[in-house]
Design a protein around this motif. Structure first.
Motif, PDB file in Angstrom:
ATOM      1  N   GLU A   1       0.825  -1.188   0.000  1.00 35.81           N
ATOM      2  CA  GLU A   1       0.000   0.000   0.000  1.00 35.81           C
ATOM      3  C   GLU A   1       0.872   1.257   0.000  1.00 35.81           C
ATOM      4  OE1 GLU A   1      -2.861  -0.026   3.114  1.00 35.81           O
ATOM      5  OE2 GLU A   1      -3.325  -2.149   2.884  1.00 35.81           O
ATOM      6  N   ALA A   2       0.386   2.300  -0.647  1.00 39.02           N
ATOM      7  CA  ALA A   2       1.108   3.568  -0.706  1.00 39.02           C
ATOM      8  C   ALA A   2       0.284   4.624   0.007  1.00 39.02           C
ATOM      9  CB  ALA A   2       1.356   3.977  -2.161  1.00 39.02           C
ATOM     10  N   TYR A   3       0.898   5.292   0.986  1.00 35.87           N
ATOM     11  CA  TYR A   3       0.200   6.296   1.770  1.00 35.87           C
ATOM     12  C   TYR A   3       0.894   7.648   1.612  1.00 35.87           C
ATOM     13  CZ  TYR A   3      -2.062   2.318   4.027  1.00 35.87           C
ATOM     14  OH  TYR A   3      -2.768   1.186   4.260  1.00 35.87           O
ATOM     15  N   LEU A   4       0.081   8.689   1.464  1.00 36.17           N
ATOM     16  CA  LEU A   4       0.627  10.033   1.370  1.00 36.17           C
ATOM     17  C   LEU A   4       0.829  10.646   2.744  1.00 36.17           C
ATOM     18  CD1 LEU A   4      -1.446  11.460  -1.626  1.00 36.17           C
ATOM     19  CD2 LEU A   4       0.857  10.470  -1.649  1.00 36.17           C
TER      20      LEU A   4
ATOM     21  N   GLY B   1      -3.664  18.564  10.991  1.00 30.15           N
ATOM     22  CA  GLY B   1      -3.372  19.698  10.123  1.00 30.15           C
ATOM     23  C   GLY B   1      -2.008  19.659   9.476  1.00 30.15           C
ATOM     24  N   ASP B   2      -1.184  18.647   9.781  1.00 24.23           N
ATOM     25  CA  ASP B   2       0.130  18.542   9.135  1.00 24.23           C
ATOM     26  C   ASP B   2      -0.044  18.355   7.623  1.00 24.23           C
ATOM     27  OD1 ASP B   2       1.370  18.812  11.517  1.00 24.23           O
ATOM     28  OD2 ASP B   2       2.071  16.738  11.676  1.00 24.23           O
ATOM     29  N   SER B   3       0.894  18.924   6.878  1.00 24.35           N
ATOM     30  CA  SER B   3       0.849  18.770   5.424  1.00 24.35           C
ATOM     31  C   SER B   3       1.283  17.367   5.028  1.00 24.35           C
ATOM     32  CB  SER B   3       1.759  19.800   4.755  1.00 24.35           C
ATOM     33  OG  SER B   3       3.100  19.640   5.210  1.00 24.35           O
TER      34      SER B   3
ATOM     35  N   THR C   1      -1.795  21.222   1.318  1.00 23.75           N
ATOM     36  CA  THR C   1      -2.371  19.927   1.698  1.00 23.75           C
ATOM     37  C   THR C   1      -2.374  19.780   3.213  1.00 23.75           C
ATOM     38  OG1 THR C   1      -0.213  18.822   1.599  1.00 23.75           O
ATOM     39  CG2 THR C   1      -1.530  18.852  -0.425  1.00 23.75           C
ATOM     40  N   GLN C   2      -3.113  18.802   3.669  1.00 28.11           N
ATOM     41  CA  GLN C   2      -3.089  18.436   5.082  1.00 28.11           C
ATOM     42  C   GLN C   2      -3.604  17.005   5.250  1.00 28.11           C
ATOM     43  OE1 GLN C   2      -5.645  21.111   7.268  1.00 28.11           O
ATOM     44  NE2 GLN C   2      -7.486  19.975   6.737  1.00 28.11           N
ATOM     45  N   CYS C   3      -3.082  16.335   6.256  1.00 28.50           N
ATOM     46  CA  CYS C   3      -3.498  14.965   6.550  1.00 28.50           C
ATOM     47  C   CYS C   3      -4.772  14.995   7.403  1.00 28.50           C
ATOM     48  CB  CYS C   3      -2.393  14.211   7.289  1.00 28.50           C
ATOM     49  SG  CYS C   3      -0.899  13.957   6.285  1.00 28.50           S
ATOM     50  N   VAL C   4      -5.738  14.195   7.015  1.00 34.33           N
ATOM     51  CA  VAL C   4      -7.043  14.184   7.671  1.00 34.33           C
ATOM     52  C   VAL C   4      -7.358  12.762   8.138  1.00 34.33           C
ATOM     53  CG1 VAL C   4      -9.513  14.620   7.404  1.00 34.33           C
ATOM     54  CG2 VAL C   4      -7.847  16.087   6.240  1.00 34.33           C
ATOM     55  N   GLN C   5      -7.790  12.650   9.384  1.00 31.97           N
ATOM     56  CA  GLN C   5      -8.190  11.354   9.926  1.00 31.97           C
ATOM     57  C   GLN C   5      -9.608  11.012   9.484  1.00 31.97           C
ATOM     58  OE1 GLN C   5      -6.358   9.053  12.347  1.00 31.97           O
ATOM     59  NE2 GLN C   5      -7.912   7.949  11.169  1.00 31.97           N
ATOM     60  N   LYS C   6      -9.743   9.826   8.893  1.00 26.57           N
ATOM     61  CA  LYS C   6     -11.052   9.340   8.473  1.00 26.57           C
ATOM     62  C   LYS C   6     -11.556   8.278   9.462  1.00 26.57           C
ATOM     63  CE  LYS C   6     -11.420  11.649   4.555  1.00 26.57           C
ATOM     64  NZ  LYS C   6     -12.529  12.579   4.267  1.00 26.57           N
TER      65      LYS C   6
ATOM     66  N   CYS D   1      -4.966  12.272   2.569  1.00 28.99           N
ATOM     67  CA  CYS D   1      -4.328  13.544   2.224  1.00 28.99           C
ATOM     68  C   CYS D   1      -5.363  14.431   1.536  1.00 28.99           C
ATOM     69  CB  CYS D   1      -3.128  13.304   1.309  1.00 28.99           C
ATOM     70  SG  CYS D   1      -2.307  14.831   0.794  1.00 28.99           S
ATOM     71  N   PHE D   2      -5.638  15.562   2.154  1.00 23.48           N
ATOM     72  CA  PHE D   2      -6.621  16.487   1.604  1.00 23.48           C
ATOM     73  C   PHE D   2      -5.889  17.633   0.919  1.00 23.48           C
ATOM     74  CE2 PHE D   2      -9.033  20.436   2.084  1.00 23.48           C
ATOM     75  CZ  PHE D   2     -10.188  20.113   1.388  1.00 23.48           C
ATOM     76  N   MET D   3      -6.251  17.887  -0.348  1.00 19.73           N
ATOM     77  CA  MET D   3      -5.622  18.963  -1.112  1.00 19.73           C
ATOM     78  C   MET D   3      -6.634  20.075  -1.331  1.00 19.73           C
ATOM     79  SD  MET D   3      -3.784  18.868  -4.856  1.00 19.73           S
ATOM     80  CE  MET D   3      -2.587  17.681  -4.257  1.00 19.73           C
ATOM     81  N   ALA D   4      -6.248  21.297  -0.926  1.00 22.86           N
ATOM     82  CA  ALA D   4      -7.127  22.444  -1.100  1.00 22.86           C
ATOM     83  C   ALA D   4      -7.275  22.781  -2.580  1.00 22.86           C
ATOM     84  CB  ALA D   4      -6.592  23.639  -0.325  1.00 22.86           C
ATOM     85  N   PRO D   5      -8.462  23.197  -3.014  1.00 21.53           N
ATOM     86  CA  PRO D   5      -8.647  23.550  -4.426  1.00 21.53           C
ATOM     87  C   PRO D   5      -7.799  24.757  -4.809  1.00 21.53           C
ATOM     88  CG  PRO D   5     -10.537  24.217  -3.118  1.00 21.53           C
ATOM     89  CD  PRO D   5      -9.684  23.387  -2.217  1.00 21.53           C
TER      90      PRO D   5
END
Length: 251
Positions: A146-149, A197-199, A209-214, A245-249
């Motif tokens: 698996e590949a994780y950002l 909130g870490d990129s 970008t920021q890392c988001v917990q799902k 990984c959430f990327m802002a528009p």
């Protein structure tokens, strides 16, 4: 007149004998009823203070545990004092997680006895809550592929207590043996390792970008020690499932 007087005398004697017989019968019935009441009261009194030595050993015979009222109500008390399910358990005092994997106050004995008594009733509930712990990423055979950002940690857990979606701590049935079957409930969780909130470290810094917990919802079979009719139910729990990984528009 002599014959009539004799008849009256015999009639009075018969009535006297009849009244005496009825009186003796009533006294006998009252005596029997009094003895029955005394025996019943003595049985209730003695049952309330019965010692475990006077109770059949249901631990060696699960069928006895399922059908013996003495074992159900007059068994010795557990060595711990269980907390009310709405209160924060001891296992959660030194952690920020909403679940406990270790619990010194886990009511293992009470759950096992209740499972013996309600075995047929909980079979359907437990079957409905069985979860697979295989890797949930379709097309990937091993976790290393698996590949994780975002950095994360994946584990497979069997929680003993957890906070339900209603915000209450619940006792989850886990690793309890009943009729030779070990009942377990597992879940795959994945937690972000970085601060909120870490990129995303693998994405070029020119992107915002920021890392988001799902999270994902799991259903577990729970035990309620304060429900004396049927102390089992299925409730929903929210557990971490991935670190995205959430990327802002772009503007």
């Amino acid at each position: 007149m002599d014959k009539f007087s004799a008849w009256e005398e015999r009639r009075a004697e018969d009535l006297t004998n009849c009244n005496e017989i009825m009186g003796n019968l009533v006294i006998t019935m009252l005596s029997v009823l009094s003895v029955a009441v005394v025996v019943l009261a003595s049985g209730l009194c003695c049952g309330a203070v019965a010692t475990p030595d006077a109770i059949p050993d249901a631990d060696a015979d699960p069928l006895l545990a399922a059908h013996s009222p003495y074992y159900a109500y007059y068994r010795s008390s557990p060595i711990h004092t269980p907390n009310h399910t709405d209160q924060t358990p001891t296992c959660a005092h030194n952690t920020t997680k909403s679940w406990c994997l270790e619990d010194t106050d886990y009511p293992h004995t009470e759950i096992r006895h209740a499972l013996h008594q309600h075995y047929h009733g909980i079979q359907i509930l437990h079957t409905d809550t069985i979860l697979t712990t295989e890797n949930s990423v379709q097309g990937v055979e091993t976790q290393e592929e698996e590949a994780y950002l975002c950095p994360s940690e994946t584990t497979y857990v069997q929680p003993l207590r957890a906070v339900s979606t209603e915000g209450r701590w619940r006792v989850i049935v886990n690793n309890v043996e009943v009729y030779g079957e070990n009942l377990t409930q597992s879940a795959r969780i994945e937690e972000c390792l970085g601060a909120p909130g870490d990129s995303c470290p693998l994405v070029p810094p020119c992107y915002q970008t920021q890392c988001v917990q799902k999270f994902v919802y799991h259903r577990f079979l729970v035990f309620d020690p304060y429900d004396f009719i049927f102390p089992f139910a299925v409730e929903t729990f929210k557990l971490p499932s991935s670190c995205s990984c959430f990327m802002a528009p772009s503007l």
